[in-house]
Motif scaffolding. Sequence first.
Motif, mmCIF file in Angstrom:
data_model
loop_
_atom_site.group_PDB
_atom_site.id
_atom_site.type_symbol
_atom_site.label_atom_id
_atom_site.label_comp_id
_atom_site.label_asym_id
_atom_site.label_seq_id
_atom_site.Cartn_x
_atom_site.Cartn_y
_atom_site.Cartn_z
ATOM 1 N N SER A 1 0.751 -1.421 0.106
ATOM 2 C CA SER A 1 0.083 0.316 0.153
ATOM 3 C C SER A 1 0.470 1.280 0.076
ATOM 4 N N ALA A 2 1.630 1.297 -0.231
ATOM 5 C CA ALA A 2 2.619 2.272 -0.108
ATOM 6 C C ALA A 2 2.735 2.985 -1.548
ATOM 7 N N SER A 3 3.627 3.801 -1.944
ATOM 8 C CA SER A 3 3.839 4.362 -2.436
ATOM 9 C C SER A 3 3.898 3.971 -3.171
ATOM 10 N N GLU A 4 3.852 4.352 -5.026
ATOM 11 C CA GLU A 4 4.798 3.708 -6.155
ATOM 12 C C GLU A 4 5.860 3.777 -5.851
ATOM 13 N N ALA A 5 6.302 5.423 -5.697
ATOM 14 C CA ALA A 5 7.658 5.550 -5.628
ATOM 15 C C ALA A 5 8.937 4.895 -4.805
ATOM 16 N N GLU A 6 8.228 4.967 -3.409
ATOM 17 C CA GLU A 6 8.640 3.834 -2.362
ATOM 18 C C GLU A 6 9.192 3.159 -1.924
#
Length: 124
Positions: free
Chosen positions: A31-36
Amino acid sequence: MTVADCSGGTFQGIVESPSVQRWLRSAGLSSASEAERADTIDLLRALCEFTGKGPDDLVGECLRTTKSGDRTISAKGRRRAEETIERFVESRCLTGHRAVVTANKLRGFLIHNGIFMQGPASIG
């Protein structure tokens, strides 16, 4: 999975690894951001390239089979993994807080795959 599966321009090969899937779910990275998520997976890919081993192999080397056939954590394997992570961080010329955070992300991969590890605390 071999190191060849960890390299290349996409995350597809490494992300399909059972150990990576377990890590993504368990650590909440799904569920983290795509970048992270991409940065974290890229860090693991770099460790794979550094060691010449796939993520499942990194976990497997921290385990051993007992005489009764059970799988348990190998103290020697875990120590080698910790030393490898430290060498990897040093090879990237990271120091201080950044070095600790980077090593802890990689330890997290092993931790979320059932390998107890503990690194130094990072204050800062």
